[in-house]
Enzyme design. Sequence first.
Site, PDB file in Angstrom:
ATOM      1  N   HIS A  18      -4.387   7.163  -5.996  1.00  0.00           N
ATOM      2  CA  HIS A  18      -4.702   5.914  -6.670  1.00  0.00           C
ATOM      3  C   HIS A  18      -5.303   6.136  -8.049  1.00  0.00           C
ATOM      4  CE1 HIS A  18      -4.640   4.118  -2.400  1.00  0.00           C
ATOM      5  NE2 HIS A  18      -3.513   3.848  -3.016  1.00  0.00           N
ATOM      6  N   GLU A 115       7.310  -3.710   3.221  1.00  0.00           N
ATOM      7  CA  GLU A 115       6.758  -3.084   4.413  1.00  0.00           C
ATOM      8  C   GLU A 115       7.632  -3.454   5.603  1.00  0.00           C
ATOM      9  OE1 GLU A 115       5.339  -1.055   7.175  1.00  0.00           O
ATOM     10  OE2 GLU A 115       4.498  -0.755   5.169  1.00  0.00           O
ATOM     11  N   ALA A 140      12.929   0.690   3.665  1.00  0.00           N
ATOM     12  CA  ALA A 140      12.386   1.088   2.371  1.00  0.00           C
ATOM     13  C   ALA A 140      13.434   1.709   1.464  1.00  0.00           C
ATOM     14  CB  ALA A 140      11.227   2.062   2.578  1.00  0.00           C
ATOM     15  N   ASP A 160       5.758   5.876  -0.703  1.00  0.00           N
ATOM     16  CA  ASP A 160       4.572   6.403  -0.012  1.00  0.00           C
ATOM     17  C   ASP A 160       4.760   6.291   1.498  1.00  0.00           C
ATOM     18  OD1 ASP A 160       2.040   7.187   0.700  1.00  0.00           O
ATOM     19  OD2 ASP A 160       1.033   5.411  -0.096  1.00  0.00           O
TER      20      ASP A 160
END
Length: 276
Positions: A18, A115, A140, A160
């Site tokens: 991050h 998601e 995804a 991710d």
Amino acid sequence: MNYRHSFHAGNSADVVKHSLLIALVRALQQKPGALTLIDTHAGCGLYDLGGDEAQRTGEATQGVLRAFADANPLLDDYRVAVQAVNVGEEPRLYPGSPQFLAQLLRPQDVLILNEKHPEDAYTLRGAMRGTSAAVHQRDAYELWLALLPPRTPRGVVVVDPPYEQTDERARITATLAAAHRKWAHGVTVVWFPLKDQATHRQWKQQLRRLGIPKFLVVEHWLYDSEQPGIYNGAGLFIVNPPYAFTQELPPLLEALRTALAPEGHKGEIIAGWLGD
């Protein structure tokens, strides 16, 4: 290697990921043109550090809490972003990548989140209520390709995954190759865990064969020597990082290494081009 994020929220990997995402997006925002930010594995968006799953591992004590205890001003942007979802000095909640990205949005920017897990997608929609983010519930890798090239000239795709599937790395490699053919100048960020050097070295060799010119690798190794059979750290592959970001990277990585080094270890963060 399974990596369900609710168990690991706020750990050292999150701090590095991050912190670098903030620096990367801000470097791109030095130009006024709109950005499309796409998160393919967005997760829940917000995590309770006092919840059963996070408490079971206690990894936040070696991650976000270390970052908050460190005085280095290079970590201020990261701390401010975490503090934005908390009340009080010590973080009780941890923002996932969607929350970090939402905080960085300018009026002209677009945020698209995905998601696949139904319960997590439901939670994500609640966590992002009040933001301009669009939330999808799709595969995804299908979504990654379907949205390229984005409607804005520039953008970032954040990949991710939890690495729960044995073919995760193969799917990333194949999709990245196809994505680069569709959007050669786009910025892509792929997060990865580090368990052993041999597996990681083999994957880098496969990615090198894709022939992508500007391919940066950042590896955060927690320990001074490889610890067999356990989590050893994490890192990012970054395709087409902006020049301003790469120039600012060395001191930021050193600040992160210092803040996150486990007791008795110096740790190491390595950044270099994949083709070197």
